[in-house]
Design a protein around this motif. Sequence first.
Motif, PDB file in Angstrom:
ATOM      1  N   THR A  20       0.878  -1.166  -0.076  1.00  0.00           N
ATOM      2  CA  THR A  20       0.004   0.115   0.118  1.00  0.00           C
ATOM      3  C   THR A  20       0.834   1.088  -0.031  1.00  0.00           C
ATOM      4  O   THR A  20       1.754   1.329   0.904  1.00  0.00           O
ATOM      5  CB  THR A  20      -0.749  -0.014   1.439  1.00  0.00           C
ATOM      6  N   PHE A  21       0.655   2.282  -0.999  1.00  0.00           N
ATOM      7  CA  PHE A  21       1.511   3.325  -1.086  1.00  0.00           C
ATOM      8  C   PHE A  21       0.583   4.532  -0.381  1.00  0.00           C
ATOM      9  O   PHE A  21      -0.632   4.631  -0.551  1.00  0.00           O
ATOM     10  CB  PHE A  21       1.639   3.666  -2.480  1.00  0.00           C
ATOM     11  N   GLU A  22       1.369   5.188   0.377  1.00  0.00           N
ATOM     12  CA  GLU A  22       0.576   6.198   1.026  1.00  0.00           C
ATOM     13  C   GLU A  22      -0.383   5.823   2.048  1.00  0.00           C
ATOM     14  O   GLU A  22      -1.554   6.304   2.091  1.00  0.00           O
ATOM     15  CB  GLU A  22       0.252   7.447   0.359  1.00  0.00           C
ATOM     16  N   ARG A  75       7.039   9.914   1.358  1.00  0.00           N
ATOM     17  CA  ARG A  75       5.907   9.030   0.916  1.00  0.00           C
ATOM     18  C   ARG A  75       6.327   7.529   1.528  1.00  0.00           C
ATOM     19  O   ARG A  75       7.602   7.265   1.320  1.00  0.00           O
ATOM     20  CB  ARG A  75       5.885   8.894  -0.583  1.00  0.00           C
ATOM     21  N   LEU A  77       5.522   3.542   1.859  1.00  0.00           N
ATOM     22  CA  LEU A  77       5.136   2.258   1.166  1.00  0.00           C
ATOM     23  C   LEU A  77       5.215   1.185   2.226  1.00  0.00           C
ATOM     24  O   LEU A  77       6.185   0.919   2.572  1.00  0.00           O
ATOM     25  CB  LEU A  77       5.856   1.782   0.020  1.00  0.00           C
ATOM     26  N   ALA A 127       7.565  -2.275  -6.185  1.00  0.00           N
ATOM     27  CA  ALA A 127       6.444  -1.684  -5.540  1.00  0.00           C
ATOM     28  C   ALA A 127       6.919   0.010  -5.406  1.00  0.00           C
ATOM     29  O   ALA A 127       6.248   0.841  -5.654  1.00  0.00           O
ATOM     30  CB  ALA A 127       5.897  -2.324  -4.397  1.00  0.00           C
ATOM     31  N   LEU A 128       8.145   0.122  -4.906  1.00  0.00           N
ATOM     32  CA  LEU A 128       8.584   1.484  -4.817  1.00  0.00           C
ATOM     33  C   LEU A 128       8.880   2.049  -6.073  1.00  0.00           C
ATOM     34  O   LEU A 128       8.397   3.334  -6.366  1.00  0.00           O
ATOM     35  CB  LEU A 128      10.212   1.416  -4.114  1.00  0.00           C
ATOM     36  N   ASP A 130       7.097   1.560  -8.882  1.00  0.00           N
ATOM     37  CA  ASP A 130       5.752   1.690  -9.406  1.00  0.00           C
ATOM     38  C   ASP A 130       5.076   2.884  -8.584  1.00  0.00           C
ATOM     39  O   ASP A 130       4.496   3.888  -9.236  1.00  0.00           O
ATOM     40  CB  ASP A 130       4.773   0.568  -9.025  1.00  0.00           C
ATOM     41  N   ALA A 131       5.542   3.101  -7.325  1.00  0.00           N
ATOM     42  CA  ALA A 131       5.009   4.257  -6.504  1.00  0.00           C
ATOM     43  C   ALA A 131       5.638   5.579  -7.092  1.00  0.00           C
ATOM     44  O   ALA A 131       5.018   6.375  -7.211  1.00  0.00           O
ATOM     45  CB  ALA A 131       5.143   3.973  -4.953  1.00  0.00           C
ATOM     46  N   THR A 134       3.951   7.149  -9.984  1.00  0.00           N
ATOM     47  CA  THR A 134       2.920   7.582 -10.107  1.00  0.00           C
ATOM     48  C   THR A 134       2.884   9.000  -9.494  1.00  0.00           C
ATOM     49  O   THR A 134       2.087   9.979  -9.689  1.00  0.00           O
ATOM     50  CB  THR A 134       1.942   7.036  -8.983  1.00  0.00           C
ATOM     51  N   LEU A 135       4.259   9.502  -8.980  1.00  0.00           N
ATOM     52  CA  LEU A 135       4.291  10.861  -8.632  1.00  0.00           C
ATOM     53  C   LEU A 135       4.347  11.856  -9.523  1.00  0.00           C
ATOM     54  O   LEU A 135       4.332  13.150  -9.419  1.00  0.00           O
ATOM     55  CB  LEU A 135       5.409  11.008  -7.800  1.00  0.00           C
TER      56      LEU A 135
END
Length: 188
Positions: A20-22, A75, A77, A127-128, A130-131, A134-135
């Motif tokens: 889960t991000f943020e 942020r 994760l 996942a990091l 990918d997160a 999104t920024l």
Amino acid sequence: MTSTDLTGAVAEAVAPLVFTFEPAVDRALHEGLLELWVEVTNAGGAVGFVAPVTADEVRPALITQLAAVAAGRMRLLVGRDGAGRVLAAGFLAPNAHHLQTHWLWAYTVMVHPARQGRGEGRALMSALADAARTLGGIEAIRLSCRGGLGLERFYTTCGYTEVGRVPGAIRVAPGDDRDDIAMLLRLL
């Protein structure tokens, strides 16, 4: 839950972590991150401390990082198992300098010792990345790791490239200096 309990639970069933991000930071997440950080450090992980540590020693660093999350300067994760236990985490921090806003830093990247060796470290790094994508406008992630543990080899398997090394920059004990290794992952 103790390390022994967690190891036993992992032996019974190893479902992949859910990232889960943020996430909303509440007391349970705070305590889960603290427990993870202590467990990783005491298992020999290079996440800002040298074993042995206690929760009281790690707590100020966690509070500082969670305050940065609350202020939007970092942020978070988090990777959890099916029971909701925090078993992986990493922080992303944008650069403050206006000429470096196209890349960010990864800090305090960790996977619970009982879950290591199962590909979950690579899953966390993916996942990091990918997160970070999104920024918006982020082209790379940079991190620093402690030499002498083979971490640079792990990060290389995750697509990172060694871009610098400062010999002896990290003193883990008198007479035990380690290299500070800069790694970079291009996202484009």
